[in-house]
Design an enzyme around this catalytic site. Sequence first.
Site, PDB file in Angstrom:
ATOM      1  N   HIS A   1      95.039  56.532  42.839  1.00 32.71           N
ATOM      2  CA  HIS A   1      94.496  57.864  43.106  1.00 32.71           C
ATOM      3  C   HIS A   1      92.971  57.784  43.178  1.00 32.71           C
ATOM      4  O   HIS A   1      92.288  57.906  42.157  1.00 32.71           O
ATOM      5  CB  HIS A   1      94.912  58.830  41.997  1.00 32.71           C
ATOM      6  CG  HIS A   1      96.392  58.995  41.860  1.00 32.71           C
ATOM      7  ND1 HIS A   1      97.201  58.021  41.313  1.00 32.71           N
ATOM      8  CD2 HIS A   1      97.210  60.023  42.183  1.00 32.71           C
ATOM      9  CE1 HIS A   1      98.450  58.444  41.311  1.00 32.71           C
ATOM     10  NE2 HIS A   1      98.485  59.659  41.836  1.00 32.71           N
TER      11      HIS A   1
ATOM     12  N   HIS B   1      94.176  62.124  47.476  1.00 33.39           N
ATOM     13  CA  HIS B   1      94.643  62.336  46.109  1.00 33.39           C
ATOM     14  C   HIS B   1      95.406  61.143  45.554  1.00 33.39           C
ATOM     15  O   HIS B   1      94.993  60.554  44.552  1.00 33.39           O
ATOM     16  CB  HIS B   1      95.524  63.584  46.043  1.00 33.39           C
ATOM     17  CG  HIS B   1      95.913  63.981  44.645  1.00 33.39           C
ATOM     18  ND1 HIS B   1      96.762  63.236  43.859  1.00 33.39           N
ATOM     19  CD2 HIS B   1      95.573  65.051  43.901  1.00 33.39           C
ATOM     20  CE1 HIS B   1      96.914  63.824  42.689  1.00 33.39           C
ATOM     21  NE2 HIS B   1      96.213  64.932  42.687  1.00 33.39           N
TER      22      HIS B   1
ATOM     23  N   GLU C   1     106.173  74.181  20.173  1.00 35.00           N
ATOM     24  CA  GLU C   1     106.743  72.885  19.778  1.00 35.00           C
ATOM     25  C   GLU C   1     106.115  71.712  20.542  1.00 35.00           C
ATOM     26  O   GLU C   1     105.802  70.670  19.953  1.00 35.00           O
ATOM     27  CB  GLU C   1     108.263  72.879  19.997  1.00 35.00           C
ATOM     28  CG  GLU C   1     109.027  73.842  19.122  1.00 35.00           C
ATOM     29  CD  GLU C   1     109.170  75.230  19.735  1.00 35.00           C
ATOM     30  OE1 GLU C   1     109.855  76.082  19.141  1.00 35.00           O
ATOM     31  OE2 GLU C   1     108.584  75.465  20.823  1.00 35.00           O
TER      32      GLU C   1
ATOM     33  N   HIS D   1     121.366  76.951  19.259  1.00 34.07           N
ATOM     34  CA  HIS D   1     120.547  76.411  18.175  1.00 34.07           C
ATOM     35  C   HIS D   1     121.191  75.201  17.494  1.00 34.07           C
ATOM     36  O   HIS D   1     120.616  74.668  16.546  1.00 34.07           O
ATOM     37  CB  HIS D   1     120.297  77.495  17.127  1.00 34.07           C
ATOM     38  CG  HIS D   1     119.281  78.519  17.520  1.00 34.07           C
ATOM     39  ND1 HIS D   1     119.363  79.248  18.685  1.00 34.07           N
ATOM     40  CD2 HIS D   1     118.139  78.926  16.904  1.00 34.07           C
ATOM     41  CE1 HIS D   1     118.335  80.073  18.762  1.00 34.07           C
ATOM     42  NE2 HIS D   1     117.574  79.893  17.695  1.00 34.07           N
TER      43      HIS D   1
END
Length: 667
Positions: free
Chosen positions: A30, A264, A414, A476
């Site tokens: 890149h 890029h 999280e 869960h």
Amino acid sequence: MADTAVPRRRLANAIRALSMDAVQQAKSGHPGAPMGMADIAEVLWNDHLKHNPGNPGWFDRDRFVLSNGHGSMLLYSLLHLSGYAVPMDELRRFRQLHSMTPGHPEFGYTPGVETTTGPLGQGLANAVGMALAERTLAAQFNRPGHEIVDHCTWAFVGDGCLMEGISHEVCSLAGTLGLGKLIVFYDANGISIDGEIGPWFAEDTTARFAAYGWQVQEIDGHDPAAISKAIEAARAETAKPSLIQCRTIIGFGSPGKQGTAASHGAPLGEDEVEAARKTLDWPHAPFFIAEEIAAAWDATERGFMAENRWKERLVAYEEEFPELALEFVRRMKGELPGDFAERATGFARQLQGQGANIPSRKASQLCLEEFGGLLPELIGGSADLTGSNLTLWSGSRSIAEATDGNYIYFGVREFGMTAIATGIALHGGFIPYCATFLMFMEYARNAVRMASLMQQRNILVYTHDSIGQGEDGPTHQPIEQLTNLRTTPNLSLWRPCDSVECAVAWHAAIARQDGPTALVFTRQAIPQQHRPDELVESIGRGAYVLLDCEGAPEVIVIATGSEVAVSAAAVRALQTEGIAARLVSMPSVDVFEQQQESWREAVLPGNVRKRVAVEAGATDYWRKFVGLEGEVIGMTGFGESAPGGVLMEHFGFTAERVASVARSLLE
């Protein structure tokens, strides 16, 4: 300060030339970001960054993170030019096997690389962790007139980093905490792989960061004076992190491809590289740096002097605060107190005598209470589940209320939490832990992987570990997560069956320095197992014989966590029937597999092929232990919503079923 006899643009063009040459030679990479950010990097590294190329690990250095890690040749060029042990031959070997210049920066491969980056946004998250660690460590150790911890964290980010959701998680928290020594440069070139970003990323980024509570500036990223002025303003703002949004041209200097996605993620092409040389007035051959440019970039003497000045401050600090200085040096080195292992083992034996039936998450809290008092470097928290994960202990002090504290309320973040904790580990001086429900490890999965890839000591506390957590239902209740974690290289996992195994697991996680450890705990109470004192030592081997029979076993039951109790009842029932049954508790498969063959054979004799593995998780992982002649009692689908005890019985995690399956193997 850079040699002003050499024009700044020429110094920056050295980065551009090395980057396009290396990418072209590798036929992969890149070039656009390094060429676009070269002017920003030149000003920062030559005039503002505190570092020592001769000692990349100097503790009070500034931390520099290239979050948009695909632009790795920017960092490799900077390291080579400023005097790190990254020779030109390694730039020529960009992206080649075992080179010091892999496709994305990798911690441990290249001197001066502070963290592995590539998955966008995570380098930024690590930088937040580093800045948080610096501020907390400074508050714990600095004294009036003695600032031995005083450095900045700098991060380069691209559009992709800020599109990723983790950037919101960590930058919101960084603003709330007021991390004033975190300074982020946003390469606002308006281009990603798919082209101009307007149709999919049109937000007002400066307004977004201002809303987070950041200082925000917007500048021309190719104007050295504006860059330097913005850096000075950012350093002057000590109560807020800073975002410097830099308008740049991707692939700057490439006449046919600059400002487009063509620069890029692919080499410019030989013809375009030659055209860029003319545009940049860079007449040199590939990988050649003129002597005057090399001399202007060389930071070895400046770095040596900066570290020496710090060492002088450290000596003065040691004279005035000798005990504090000893503790600081211990923590810098990542060493545990000399008596820690003995005291941790003694604590496990103490728990053995208590015999309380409690959830293993509660046993984990008891361990935090014990070890937190022994280890001032222990720092951590929960993703808005403190009362459920039980990560708070009596000595916990929120860093939001006291900058020298040791507890972090991460909020419902999280992914960000886990990556921040890894950044704290990378910084040094702390042992971080972070907690959530095992199910929601999935939100943090890639950060767990990156901690493993970098072999960082990040203690991952996961509670509510199975269908036994009950009424919240299948959304869960983890099923495949234990397998996911166990198959991650460099990650150790413990699923203890009682408070004694919890203490051993925590001890192992704290002592381990070559990777993260997942500690997996129950919501529900589980029985304390009775074992002789000598077996406490055996727990640390990952698996051991908890209940044995007379003579050679006919059948072996292997269990972990909450399923050890029902398996123990089953083995006792089998033994009363005259069946020679053995129970093996295996809290850590990976630790067991690292043991000598003699131990593994003693626990699981190869000639005993009638085996039953019992775990309230996915079944396939355990096939390697039971073989073709064995059975696995586990989960083959998702759970249900009901009380945990009801679910355990419904899905067959009972002593009766374990015993029945074992009998069937012997028929």
